[in-house]
Write a protein that holds these residues in place. Structure first.
Motif: not given
Length: 180
Positions: A6-11, A18-20
């Protein structure tokens, strides 16, 4: 190609708003692909990416002929390429290409493999053949941001810092020469 949870997926949440990969897309061209799926462990991400092998049991022992329906398959716990029923993926079992779907979130969901490659005959699938994911972006530069979902011991599969490091090493090793 951004692989992660989820840290990549974001939001998600205040910190992860957001997402990186979206920010990265503003800085580089031509494309950035976000392959983040919330809740996945580094092992599951590695299975999806193609660096970690996984094996299936084809219920009934046979993959139907093209157009004759689908078959239920099972994966070892922690080595599932899907964990979210909103996402599907493609791969091969014994040289047969097909779409893999999940009926509900794990651990309660059922995996279904639907043949997409033409073939008039069923394919015998005894034992535990390897599931090989389709990896259309394997030649892209990959970024891995994963591991927090298997940092601590759970019943969902492999865990711990050594497992995370091993999973990421296997993913990097699976990349084409010059891209790892």
């Amino acid at each position: 190609m951004c692989w992660g949870d989820s840290l990549t997926y974001g939001d998600h949440g205040v910190v992860d708003d957001g997402s990186y990969p979206a920010i990265l897309l503003e800085e580089v061209t031509p494309k950035v692909f976000n392959q983040g799926i919330g809740g996945q462990t580094s092992t599951q991400i590695g299975v999806r990416q193609g660096g970690i092998p996984t094996y299936v049991t084809v219920i009934g022992g046979s993959i139907p002929a093209y157009g004759d329906g689908s078959v239920t398959v099972t994966f070892p716990t922690g080595y599932e390429p899907l964990t979210d029923p909103e996402i599907d993926t493609w791969g091969w079992i014994l040289g047969v290409e097909g779409e893999l779907t999940l009926s509900a979130a794990l651990p309660g969901g059922t995996f279904t493999f639907t043949r997409t490659s033409v073939g008039d005959s069923p394919v015998s699938a005894p034992g535990s053949p390897q599931y090989i994911p389709v990896t259309p972006y394997s030649s892209y530069v990959s970024i891995f941001w994963e591991g927090r979902n298997n940092l601590f011991q759970t019943s969902a599969g492999p865990w711990g810092q050594a497992q995370i490091v091993s999973d990421i090493a296997a993913q990097v090793a699976a990349l084409p020469a010059g891209r790892n």
